[in-house]
Design an enzyme around this catalytic site. Structure first.
Site: not given
Ligand code: BV8
Length: 228
Positions: A88, A90, A105, A132, A173, A215
Protein backbone atom coordinates in the site's frame (compact mmCIF):
# COMPACT_ATOMS: atom_id res chain seq x y z
CA UNK A 1 9.56 -15.48 17.01
CA UNK A 2 10.25 -13.54 13.79
CA UNK A 3 7.06 -12.50 12.04
CA UNK A 4 6.60 -10.88 8.61
CA UNK A 5 3.18 -9.45 7.74
CA UNK A 6 2.54 -8.59 4.07
CA UNK A 7 -0.38 -6.19 3.67
CA UNK A 8 -2.33 -5.17 0.59
CA UNK A 9 -5.18 -2.84 -0.27
CA UNK A 10 -7.67 -5.01 1.65
CA UNK A 11 -6.29 -3.90 5.02
CA UNK A 12 -7.19 -0.30 4.18
CA UNK A 13 -10.59 -1.12 2.64
CA UNK A 14 -12.47 -0.67 5.95
CA UNK A 15 -10.82 2.73 6.31
CA UNK A 16 -12.58 3.72 3.10
CA UNK A 17 -9.56 3.47 0.78
CA UNK A 18 -10.53 1.92 -2.58
CA UNK A 19 -8.85 -1.41 -3.29
CA UNK A 20 -7.11 -2.00 -6.55
CA UNK A 21 -9.17 -4.88 -7.95
CA UNK A 22 -12.49 -4.92 -6.12
CA UNK A 23 -13.76 -2.10 -8.31
CA UNK A 24 -14.43 -4.23 -11.41
CA UNK A 25 -10.96 -3.74 -12.85
CA UNK A 26 -11.15 0.01 -13.10
CA UNK A 27 -9.15 1.72 -10.40
CA UNK A 28 -11.14 4.69 -9.23
CA UNK A 29 -12.39 5.01 -12.80
CA UNK A 30 -9.02 4.61 -14.46
CA UNK A 31 -7.35 1.87 -16.47
CA UNK A 32 -4.14 0.64 -14.79
CA UNK A 33 -2.19 1.12 -18.01
CA UNK A 34 -3.05 4.80 -18.01
CA UNK A 35 -2.26 5.68 -14.40
CA UNK A 36 0.13 3.07 -12.95
CA UNK A 37 2.77 2.59 -15.65
CA UNK A 38 5.72 4.74 -16.76
CA UNK A 39 4.27 4.64 -20.28
CA UNK A 40 0.98 6.06 -19.02
CA UNK A 41 2.86 8.84 -17.21
CA UNK A 42 4.90 9.69 -20.32
CA UNK A 43 1.71 9.69 -22.42
CA UNK A 44 -0.39 11.87 -20.12
CA UNK A 45 1.45 13.19 -17.04
CA UNK A 46 -1.46 15.51 -16.17
CA UNK A 47 -3.89 12.55 -15.91
CA UNK A 48 -1.46 10.65 -13.70
CA UNK A 49 -0.75 13.69 -11.48
CA UNK A 50 -4.49 14.28 -11.07
CA UNK A 51 -4.96 10.61 -10.12
CA UNK A 52 -2.24 10.65 -7.46
CA UNK A 53 -2.96 14.20 -6.24
CA UNK A 54 -6.57 13.11 -5.57
CA UNK A 55 -5.45 9.97 -3.70
CA UNK A 56 -2.85 11.97 -1.72
CA UNK A 57 -5.51 14.51 -0.73
CA UNK A 58 -7.83 11.62 0.13
CA UNK A 59 -5.48 10.46 2.88
CA UNK A 60 -6.70 13.35 5.05
CA UNK A 61 -10.23 11.91 4.88
CA UNK A 62 -9.47 8.39 6.14
CA UNK A 63 -8.29 6.92 9.44
CA UNK A 64 -6.48 3.72 10.40
CA UNK A 65 -8.88 0.87 11.25
CA UNK A 66 -8.59 -1.84 13.97
CA UNK A 67 -6.45 -3.98 11.66
CA UNK A 68 -3.77 -1.28 11.36
CA UNK A 69 -4.03 -0.64 15.10
CA UNK A 70 -3.63 -4.33 15.94
CA UNK A 71 -0.42 -4.54 13.89
CA UNK A 72 0.92 -1.47 15.72
CA UNK A 73 0.11 -3.20 19.03
CA UNK A 74 1.88 -6.33 17.76
CA UNK A 75 4.99 -4.22 17.07
CA UNK A 76 4.83 -2.98 20.68
CA UNK A 77 4.91 -6.63 21.76
CA UNK A 78 7.42 -8.05 19.26
CA UNK A 79 9.62 -5.04 18.50
CA UNK A 80 12.35 -5.96 16.01
CA UNK A 81 10.88 -9.45 15.57
CA UNK A 82 8.05 -7.93 13.49
CA UNK A 83 8.31 -6.43 10.03
CA UNK A 84 5.31 -5.12 8.07
CA UNK A 85 5.89 -5.22 4.30
CA UNK A 86 3.12 -3.26 2.63
CA UNK A 87 2.10 -2.99 -1.01
CA UNK A 88 0.00 0.00 0.00
CA UNK A 89 1.04 3.56 -0.68
CA UNK A 90 -1.18 5.04 2.06
CA UNK A 91 0.21 6.07 5.47
CA UNK A 92 -2.34 4.25 7.63
CA UNK A 93 0.15 1.80 9.17
CA UNK A 94 2.30 4.71 10.35
CA UNK A 95 -0.69 6.71 11.58
CA UNK A 96 -1.79 3.66 13.62
CA UNK A 97 1.62 3.68 15.32
CA UNK A 98 3.65 1.14 13.32
CA UNK A 99 7.30 2.11 12.79
CA UNK A 100 8.75 -1.03 11.22
CA UNK A 101 7.02 -0.70 7.84
CA UNK A 102 8.53 -1.19 4.36
CA UNK A 103 6.56 0.37 1.49
CA UNK A 104 7.69 -1.86 -1.39
CA UNK A 105 5.47 0.02 -3.87
CA UNK A 106 6.37 3.47 -2.58
CA UNK A 107 4.27 6.09 -0.78
CA UNK A 108 1.65 8.68 -1.75
CA UNK A 109 3.25 11.08 0.75
CA UNK A 110 6.57 11.15 -1.07
CA UNK A 111 7.65 12.61 -4.40
CA UNK A 112 10.63 11.51 -6.44
CA UNK A 113 12.79 13.75 -8.64
CA UNK A 114 13.35 12.20 -12.05
CA UNK A 115 16.64 14.08 -12.41
CA UNK A 116 18.42 14.02 -9.04
CA UNK A 117 16.57 11.07 -7.48
CA UNK A 118 15.61 12.92 -4.27
CA UNK A 119 12.57 11.42 -2.51
CA UNK A 120 11.18 14.24 -0.35
CA UNK A 121 8.16 13.80 1.91
CA UNK A 122 5.39 15.43 -0.10
CA UNK A 123 1.82 16.33 0.92
CA UNK A 124 0.94 18.90 -1.76
CA UNK A 125 -0.17 18.41 -5.34
CA UNK A 126 2.34 17.68 -8.10
CA UNK A 127 0.12 18.76 -11.01
CA UNK A 128 1.53 22.32 -11.03
CA UNK A 129 5.11 21.03 -11.44
CA UNK A 130 6.64 22.35 -8.19
CA UNK A 131 10.46 22.56 -8.03
CA UNK A 132 12.40 19.66 -6.54
CA UNK A 133 13.54 20.79 -3.04
CA UNK A 134 16.98 19.29 -3.72
CA UNK A 135 17.82 20.39 -7.25
CA UNK A 136 15.18 22.99 -8.09
CA UNK A 137 14.07 21.34 -11.32
CA UNK A 138 10.35 20.85 -12.06
CA UNK A 139 10.80 17.10 -12.47
CA UNK A 140 8.92 15.59 -9.52
CA UNK A 141 6.73 12.47 -9.95
CA UNK A 142 4.81 10.44 -7.39
CA UNK A 143 7.25 8.22 -5.44
CA UNK A 144 5.16 5.17 -6.32
CA UNK A 145 6.40 1.98 -8.00
CA UNK A 146 4.46 1.47 -11.24
CA UNK A 147 4.06 -1.75 -13.20
CA UNK A 148 7.33 -2.60 -14.90
CA UNK A 149 9.35 -0.71 -12.27
CA UNK A 150 11.45 -2.42 -9.60
CA UNK A 151 9.90 -2.34 -6.12
CA UNK A 152 11.85 -0.90 -3.19
CA UNK A 153 13.88 -2.86 -0.58
CA UNK A 154 13.70 -6.23 -2.33
CA UNK A 155 16.91 -7.46 -0.66
CA UNK A 156 15.73 -6.48 2.82
CA UNK A 157 12.34 -8.10 2.18
CA UNK A 158 13.86 -11.34 0.85
CA UNK A 159 16.07 -11.63 3.93
CA UNK A 160 13.12 -10.99 6.27
CA UNK A 161 10.86 -13.48 4.47
CA UNK A 162 13.48 -16.26 4.34
CA UNK A 163 14.36 -15.66 8.00
CA UNK A 164 10.88 -15.54 9.54
CA UNK A 165 9.07 -18.26 11.49
CA UNK A 166 5.61 -16.92 10.61
CA UNK A 167 4.48 -15.21 7.40
CA UNK A 168 1.03 -13.61 7.39
CA UNK A 169 -0.65 -11.99 4.36
CA UNK A 170 -3.51 -9.56 5.01
CA UNK A 171 -5.86 -8.14 2.37
CA UNK A 172 -3.98 -8.92 -0.80
CA UNK A 173 -5.25 -10.62 -3.95
CA UNK A 174 -1.91 -12.27 -4.68
CA UNK A 175 -2.07 -10.90 -8.23
CA UNK A 176 1.05 -8.74 -8.27
CA UNK A 177 4.64 -9.97 -8.22
CA UNK A 178 7.15 -10.09 -6.63
CA UNK A 179 4.87 -9.58 -3.55
CA UNK A 180 2.63 -12.53 -4.46
CA UNK A 181 5.66 -14.83 -4.48
CA UNK A 182 6.61 -14.20 -0.84
CA UNK A 183 4.34 -16.88 0.65
CA UNK A 184 6.09 -19.58 -1.41
CA UNK A 185 9.49 -18.17 -0.42
CA UNK A 186 8.49 -18.17 3.27
CA UNK A 187 7.11 -21.72 3.10
CA UNK A 188 10.23 -23.01 1.32
CA UNK A 189 12.29 -21.46 4.13
CA UNK A 190 10.33 -23.36 6.78
CA UNK A 191 7.97 -20.63 7.98
CA UNK A 192 4.37 -21.24 8.92
CA UNK A 193 2.03 -19.25 6.68
CA UNK A 194 -1.38 -17.68 7.38
CA UNK A 195 -3.68 -15.73 5.04
CA UNK A 196 -6.25 -13.27 6.42
CA UNK A 197 -8.44 -12.11 3.56
CA UNK A 198 -12.05 -11.27 2.70
CA UNK A 199 -12.13 -13.95 0.02
CA UNK A 200 -9.86 -16.43 -1.74
CA UNK A 201 -6.72 -14.97 -3.30
CA UNK A 202 -4.68 -16.18 -6.25
CA UNK A 203 -2.19 -17.75 -3.81
CA UNK A 204 -4.45 -19.09 -1.01
CA UNK A 205 -3.35 -22.63 -1.84
CA UNK A 206 0.20 -21.85 -0.69
CA UNK A 207 -0.87 -21.00 2.87
CA UNK A 208 -0.93 -23.49 5.78
CA UNK A 209 -4.03 -21.73 7.10
CA UNK A 210 -6.55 -19.36 5.47
CA UNK A 211 -9.03 -17.31 7.51
CA UNK A 212 -11.78 -15.55 5.58
CA UNK A 213 -13.35 -12.32 6.77
CA UNK A 214 -12.81 -8.57 7.11
CA UNK A 215 -9.33 -7.53 8.25
CA UNK A 216 -10.71 -5.24 10.96
CA UNK A 217 -12.05 -8.40 12.67
CA UNK A 218 -9.48 -11.05 11.70
CA UNK A 219 -6.28 -9.11 12.45
CA UNK A 220 -7.14 -8.08 16.04
CA UNK A 221 -8.29 -11.68 16.74
CA UNK A 222 -5.07 -13.12 15.35
CA UNK A 223 -2.86 -10.62 17.23
CA UNK A 224 -4.70 -11.40 20.47
CA UNK A 225 -4.05 -15.12 19.93
CA UNK A 226 -0.38 -14.54 19.12
CA UNK A 227 0.45 -12.30 22.07
CA UNK A 228 -1.92 -14.26 24.33
C1 BV8 B 1 8.41 -5.82 -11.30
C2 BV8 B 1 1.59 1.09 -6.74
C3 BV8 B 1 10.52 -6.32 -12.26
C4 BV8 B 1 0.78 1.99 -7.53
C5 BV8 B 1 1.29 -1.13 -7.56
C6 BV8 B 1 3.18 -11.70 -15.84
C7 BV8 B 1 3.17 -12.64 -14.82
C8 BV8 B 1 3.65 -12.32 -13.55
C9 BV8 B 1 4.16 -11.06 -13.29
C10 BV8 B 1 4.16 -10.13 -14.30
C11 BV8 B 1 3.68 -10.43 -15.56
N1 BV8 B 1 3.82 -9.34 -16.31
C12 BV8 B 1 4.37 -8.34 -15.59
C13 BV8 B 1 4.60 -8.82 -14.36
C14 BV8 B 1 5.19 -8.09 -13.23
C15 BV8 B 1 4.17 -7.18 -12.59
C16 BV8 B 1 2.95 -7.97 -12.15
O1 BV8 B 1 2.99 -8.66 -11.16
N2 BV8 B 1 1.86 -7.83 -12.92
C17 BV8 B 1 0.65 -8.56 -12.59
C18 BV8 B 1 -0.55 -7.62 -12.68
C19 BV8 B 1 0.51 -9.71 -13.56
N3 BV8 B 1 4.81 -6.61 -11.45
C20 BV8 B 1 5.53 -5.49 -11.58
O2 BV8 B 1 5.58 -4.84 -12.61
C21 BV8 B 1 6.33 -5.08 -10.37
N4 BV8 B 1 7.69 -4.85 -10.77
O3 BV8 B 1 8.03 -6.95 -11.48
O4 BV8 B 1 9.67 -5.36 -11.64
C22 BV8 B 1 11.46 -6.82 -11.23
C23 BV8 B 1 10.99 -7.45 -10.08
C24 BV8 B 1 11.91 -7.96 -9.18
C25 BV8 B 1 13.26 -7.81 -9.40
C26 BV8 B 1 13.71 -7.17 -10.55
C27 BV8 B 1 12.82 -6.67 -11.47
C28 BV8 B 1 5.82 -3.78 -9.78
C29 BV8 B 1 4.41 -3.97 -9.27
C30 BV8 B 1 3.98 -2.73 -8.50
C31 BV8 B 1 2.83 -2.05 -9.23
N5 BV8 B 1 2.30 -0.97 -8.39
N6 BV8 B 1 0.92 -0.19 -6.73
C32 BV8 B 1 -0.32 2.54 -6.69
O5 BV8 B 1 -0.69 1.95 -5.66
O6 BV8 B 1 -0.82 3.58 -7.11
S1 BV8 B 1 0.51 -2.59 -7.50
C33 BV8 B 1 -1.18 -2.52 -7.16
O7 BV8 B 1 -1.57 -3.86 -6.96
C34 BV8 B 1 -1.68 -2.00 -5.87
O8 BV8 B 1 -1.21 -0.77 -5.58
C35 BV8 B 1 -1.30 -3.00 -4.84
O9 BV8 B 1 -0.10 -2.58 -4.28
C36 BV8 B 1 -1.03 -4.19 -5.71
C37 BV8 B 1 -1.63 -5.46 -5.26
O10 BV8 B 1 -2.99 -5.26 -5.06
P1 BV8 B 1 -3.57 -5.69 -3.64
O11 BV8 B 1 -2.89 -4.87 -2.60
O12 BV8 B 1 -3.50 -7.15 -3.49
O13 BV8 B 1 -5.03 -5.17 -3.78
P2 BV8 B 1 -6.19 -5.83 -4.66
O14 BV8 B 1 -7.24 -4.80 -4.87
O15 BV8 B 1 -5.61 -6.54 -5.83
O16 BV8 B 1 -6.77 -6.95 -3.69
C38 BV8 B 1 -7.41 -6.54 -2.50
C39 BV8 B 1 -7.59 -7.80 -1.70
O17 BV8 B 1 -8.11 -7.44 -0.43
C40 BV8 B 1 -8.57 -8.77 -2.33
O18 BV8 B 1 -8.06 -10.09 -2.23
C41 BV8 B 1 -9.83 -8.63 -1.46
O19 BV8 B 1 -10.51 -9.87 -1.34
C42 BV8 B 1 -9.22 -8.23 -0.15
N7 BV8 B 1 -10.11 -7.41 0.68
C43 BV8 B 1 -10.98 -6.45 0.28
N8 BV8 B 1 -11.57 -5.92 1.37
C44 BV8 B 1 -11.05 -6.54 2.46
C45 BV8 B 1 -10.12 -7.49 2.02
N9 BV8 B 1 -9.45 -8.29 2.87
C46 BV8 B 1 -9.68 -8.12 4.19
N10 BV8 B 1 -10.56 -7.24 4.68
C47 BV8 B 1 -11.27 -6.43 3.85
N11 BV8 B 1 -12.15 -5.56 4.36
Amino acid sequence: MRVVVLTGAGISAESGVATFRDSDGLWEGHDVEDVATPEGFARDPELVHRFYDARRRGLALVEPNPAHQALAALEDALGEDLLVVTQNVDDLHERAGSHRVVHMHGELRRARCEVCGARPVWDADLLDAPPCPACGRATLRPDVVWFGEVPYELGLIDRAVTGCALFVAVGTSGAVYPAAGYVALAASSGARTLELNLGPSAVSRYFDEVRTGPAAQLVPQWVAELVG
